[in-house]
Design an enzyme around this catalytic site. Structure first.
Site, PDB file in Angstrom:
ATOM      1  N   ASP A   1      13.363  70.323  92.338  1.00  0.00           N
ATOM      2  CA  ASP A   1      13.382  71.497  91.472  1.00  0.00           C
ATOM      3  C   ASP A   1      12.017  72.165  91.382  1.00  0.00           C
ATOM      4  O   ASP A   1      11.916  73.332  91.034  1.00  0.00           O
ATOM      5  CB  ASP A   1      13.860  71.097  90.065  1.00  0.00           C
ATOM      6  CG  ASP A   1      15.344  70.762  90.062  1.00  0.00           C
ATOM      7  OD1 ASP A   1      16.070  71.351  90.885  1.00  0.00           O
ATOM      8  OD2 ASP A   1      15.764  69.918  89.258  1.00  0.00           O
TER       9      ASP A   1
ATOM     10  N   LYS B   1      -6.915  65.065 101.995  1.00  0.00           N
ATOM     11  CA  LYS B   1      -6.500  64.016 101.060  1.00  0.00           C
ATOM     12  C   LYS B   1      -7.327  64.115  99.770  1.00  0.00           C
ATOM     13  O   LYS B   1      -8.557  64.255  99.849  1.00  0.00           O
ATOM     14  CB  LYS B   1      -6.722  62.663 101.746  1.00  0.00           C
ATOM     15  CG  LYS B   1      -6.166  61.503 100.995  1.00  0.00           C
ATOM     16  CD  LYS B   1      -6.408  60.213 101.751  1.00  0.00           C
ATOM     17  CE  LYS B   1      -6.112  59.043 100.861  1.00  0.00           C
ATOM     18  NZ  LYS B   1      -6.752  57.821 101.266  1.00  0.00           N
TER      19      LYS B   1
ATOM     20  N   ASN C   1      12.597  62.344  96.438  1.00  0.00           N
ATOM     21  CA  ASN C   1      13.542  61.590  95.601  1.00  0.00           C
ATOM     22  C   ASN C   1      14.281  60.572  96.461  1.00  0.00           C
ATOM     23  O   ASN C   1      14.032  60.463  97.654  1.00  0.00           O
ATOM     24  CB  ASN C   1      14.511  62.549  94.902  1.00  0.00           C
ATOM     25  CG  ASN C   1      15.272  63.399  95.893  1.00  0.00           C
ATOM     26  OD1 ASN C   1      16.057  62.880  96.691  1.00  0.00           O
ATOM     27  ND2 ASN C   1      15.023  64.701  95.880  1.00  0.00           N
TER      28      ASN C   1
ATOM     29  N   PHE D   1      27.037  69.862  94.599  1.00  0.00           N
ATOM     30  CA  PHE D   1      27.029  68.457  94.207  1.00  0.00           C
ATOM     31  C   PHE D   1      26.216  68.335  92.921  1.00  0.00           C
ATOM     32  O   PHE D   1      25.293  69.116  92.696  1.00  0.00           O
ATOM     33  CB  PHE D   1      26.391  67.593  95.305  1.00  0.00           C
ATOM     34  CG  PHE D   1      27.414  67.007  96.247  1.00  0.00           C
ATOM     35  CD1 PHE D   1      28.107  67.822  97.122  1.00  0.00           C
ATOM     36  CD2 PHE D   1      27.693  65.636  96.236  1.00  0.00           C
ATOM     37  CE1 PHE D   1      29.062  67.305  97.976  1.00  0.00           C
ATOM     38  CE2 PHE D   1      28.644  65.102  97.082  1.00  0.00           C
ATOM     39  CZ  PHE D   1      29.334  65.927  97.955  1.00  0.00           C
TER      40      PHE D   1
HETATM   41  N1  CTP Z   1      20.498  72.814  94.429  1.00  0.00           N
HETATM   42  C1  CTP Z   1      19.988  73.804  95.232  1.00  0.00           C
HETATM   43  N2  CTP Z   1      18.687  74.208  95.073  1.00  0.00           N
HETATM   44  C2  CTP Z   1      17.921  73.663  94.128  1.00  0.00           C
HETATM   45  C3  CTP Z   1      18.434  72.648  93.276  1.00  0.00           C
HETATM   46  C4  CTP Z   1      19.740  72.251  93.458  1.00  0.00           C
HETATM   47  O1  CTP Z   1      20.689  74.300  96.118  1.00  0.00           O
HETATM   48  N3  CTP Z   1      16.670  74.081  93.982  1.00  0.00           N
HETATM   49  C5  CTP Z   1      21.911  72.431  94.597  1.00  0.00           C
HETATM   50  C6  CTP Z   1      22.119  71.000  95.036  1.00  0.00           C
HETATM   51  O2  CTP Z   1      22.207  70.903  96.449  1.00  0.00           O
HETATM   52  C7  CTP Z   1      23.445  70.652  94.391  1.00  0.00           C
HETATM   53  C8  CTP Z   1      23.454  71.473  93.121  1.00  0.00           C
HETATM   54  O3  CTP Z   1      22.520  72.524  93.339  1.00  0.00           O
HETATM   55  O4  CTP Z   1      24.538  71.068  95.148  1.00  0.00           O
HETATM   56  C9  CTP Z   1      23.081  70.719  91.884  1.00  0.00           C
HETATM   57  O5  CTP Z   1      21.856  70.067  92.074  1.00  0.00           O
HETATM   58  P1  CTP Z   1      21.242  69.157  90.908  1.00  0.00           P
HETATM   59  O6  CTP Z   1      19.910  68.676  91.341  1.00  0.00           O
HETATM   60  O7  CTP Z   1      22.270  68.147  90.460  1.00  0.00           O
HETATM   61  O8  CTP Z   1      21.125  70.204  89.728  1.00  0.00           O
HETATM   62  P2  CTP Z   1      19.998  71.159  89.290  1.00  0.00           P
HETATM   63  O9  CTP Z   1      20.497  72.548  89.445  1.00  0.00           O
HETATM   64  O10 CTP Z   1      18.711  70.838  89.999  1.00  0.00           O
HETATM   65  O11 CTP Z   1      19.904  70.814  87.748  1.00  0.00           O
HETATM   66  P3  CTP Z   1      19.301  69.492  87.034  1.00  0.00           P
HETATM   67  O12 CTP Z   1      18.220  68.960  87.948  1.00  0.00           O
HETATM   68  O13 CTP Z   1      18.794  70.017  85.758  1.00  0.00           O
HETATM   69  O14 CTP Z   1      20.454  68.536  86.856  1.00  0.00           O
END
Ligand code: CTP
Length: 402
Positions: free
Chosen positions: A282, A292, A213, A326
């Site tokens: 996620d 590859k 990302n 965050f």
């Molecule tokens: N986070 C984490 N582990 C993951 C996903 C997220 O520790 N697998 C933590 C991030 O570092 C951040 C918080 O969770 O502090 C929120 O991350 P975010 O990506 O905004 O939220 P998600 O839980 O992934 O939900 P969504 O993508 O549906 O907004």
């Protein structure tokens, strides 16, 4: 009140191409309300004129030990007794060597030696060719300076004026300014251990491709620096970024969410505070290919498996550290962020708008906790990081009392 307002600073400039950046640094210090006296070496005057620095500081510049303007002819004493801090930017290899050995053969080196070590900090921003920086003699000198309690700001890596590429470039004026602000910051976190995740993760698809990302890591790294400046012992677990890590942090580099999870599991036991800034993917690709993937006319389907939620796992531990999450959202910022805070069961969540935050140098933060909403207005990420660290310190301390 600006961080450096009313601070009395001696800005020393030594000979180097980076001397032009000292003019910008001076401008930033003056803008903050600092009272700045510029002292230049003879070599510095070959790169930038005292007239420029006089115009920007509103004060005549000192270049000479024998300057008759010092009433008692002891400029090296009078200039430092009135100063809260001396910053030498750029600091040449030669000047670092002089400082390390305690030489005093011009005004700037003499006043550094003559400063009151109890009342006047000394910070240097090295600037030189990469081979000069990497030379064992320079490295010995820098290690000695650090042992002597002198703050070493940078250097950065990158393209150099000589055409070579490597470590030795002086930090940008804004970065030096941020480091100086951090130096005068109160030590809110002396003895506190803070674990921080930062940057994106990279989930491989095959040997050359992956899912990632737009996170740059700037916010997480700025928070790590602010935490260090506040006296914390910092462990920074970082996904792939192009940033130089803060030298004083214990840094662990990872690529995938699974690696970040393992690193957090390894370090969380010792942490008093966990700040989860990383943009963790996620999902990961099920069974990434070793080789590859070759192009074909067929549709390519990737099976994605959910990654563990690292923050939720930490927060659910029996005796969790104080957890700060965050949330980067594209819409419904406060509603989604508060839902996330409750879902992950964390005391403090920092929300920001993804399109404004990702990769940018400035940002606006909305903090959500049991007391409601608190906005840190738009500012440089370095400044926001310091405000956030102060906020976390207050919240953390409140939990320690209860
Ligand atoms: N986070 C984490 N582990 C993951 C996903 C997220 O520790 N697998 C933590 C991030 O570092 C951040 C918080 O969770 O502090 C929120 O991350 P975010 O990506 O905004 O939220 P998600 O839980 O992934 O939900 P969504 O993508 O549906 O907004």
């Amino acid at each position: 009140m600006a961080d450096l307002q009313q601070k009395r600073i001696v800005l020393g400039v030594t000979g180097g191409i980076a001397a032009y950046k000292a003019a910008e640094l001076l401008r930033l210090l003056i803008k903050d309300g600092a009272d700045v006296q510029v002292v230049m070496t003879q070599a510095a005057c070959g790169f930038i004129t005292p007239a420029t620095m006089q115009a920007l500081s509103g004060k005549p510049v000192y270049t000479d030990m024998w300057d008759a303007r010092a009433p008692d002819n002891m400029a090296h004493i009078s200039l430092t007794r009135a100063a809260d801090m001396i910053v030498v930017a750029p600091a040449s290899a030669d000047f670092l060597a002089k400082l390390a050995q305690g030489f005093a053969d011009d005004l700037l080196s003499t006043l550094c030696l003559a400063r009151s070590r109890g009342g006047c900090r000394l910070a240097v921003a090295p600037a030189m060719n990469r081979e000069m920086w990497g030379n064992p003699a320079t490295q010995r000198n820098v290690a000695q300076l650090a042992r002597d309690g002198i703050s070493i700001l940078g250097p950065a890596s990158g393209a150099q004026a000589c055409g070579e590429v490597g470590a030795g470039r002086m930090l940008e004026a804004s970065e030096i300014h941020a480091e100086l602000c951090a130096l005068v910051e109160p030590r809110l976190f002396d003895g506190t251990r803070i674990l921080i995740t930062a940057g994106p993760t990279f989930e491989p698809i095959d040997a050359v491709r992956g899912i990632t990302n737009r996170s740059s890591g700037k916010m997480g790294y700025a928070i790590a620096r602010a935490a260090l400046a506040a006296g914390a012992e910092v462990t920074l677990i970082s996904g792939p970024t192009a940033l130089d890590p803060p030298a004083a942090a214990c840094i662990e580099r990872v690529e995938t969410a699974a690696e970040m999870y393992s690193a957090v599991q390894k370090h969380v036991e010792r942490a008093d505070i966990f700040i989860s800034v990383a943009a963790v993917a996620d999902y990961r690709v099920d069974a990434p290919r070793k080789n590859k993937i070759k192009k074909s006319e067929d549709t390519l389907t990737l099976k994605l498996l959910p990654n563990p939620d690292i923050l939720s796992w930490v927060a659910a531990r029996p005796r969790p550290p104080f957890c700060v999450g965050f949330a980067a959202e594209t819409d419904n910022l406060v509603q989604y962020a508060e839902e996330k805070r409750r879902r992950k069961k964390i005391p403090l969540l920092v929300a920001n708008l993804a399109h404004e935050a990702l990769g940018a140098d400035d940002n606006e933060l909305t903090l959500l906790d049991d007391d409601g909403i608190h906005v840190l207005p738009r500012a440089a990420k370095t400044a926001l990081a310091r405000s956030l660290i102060a906020y976390i310190a207050a919240r953390y301390r409140a939990t320690q009392k209860s």
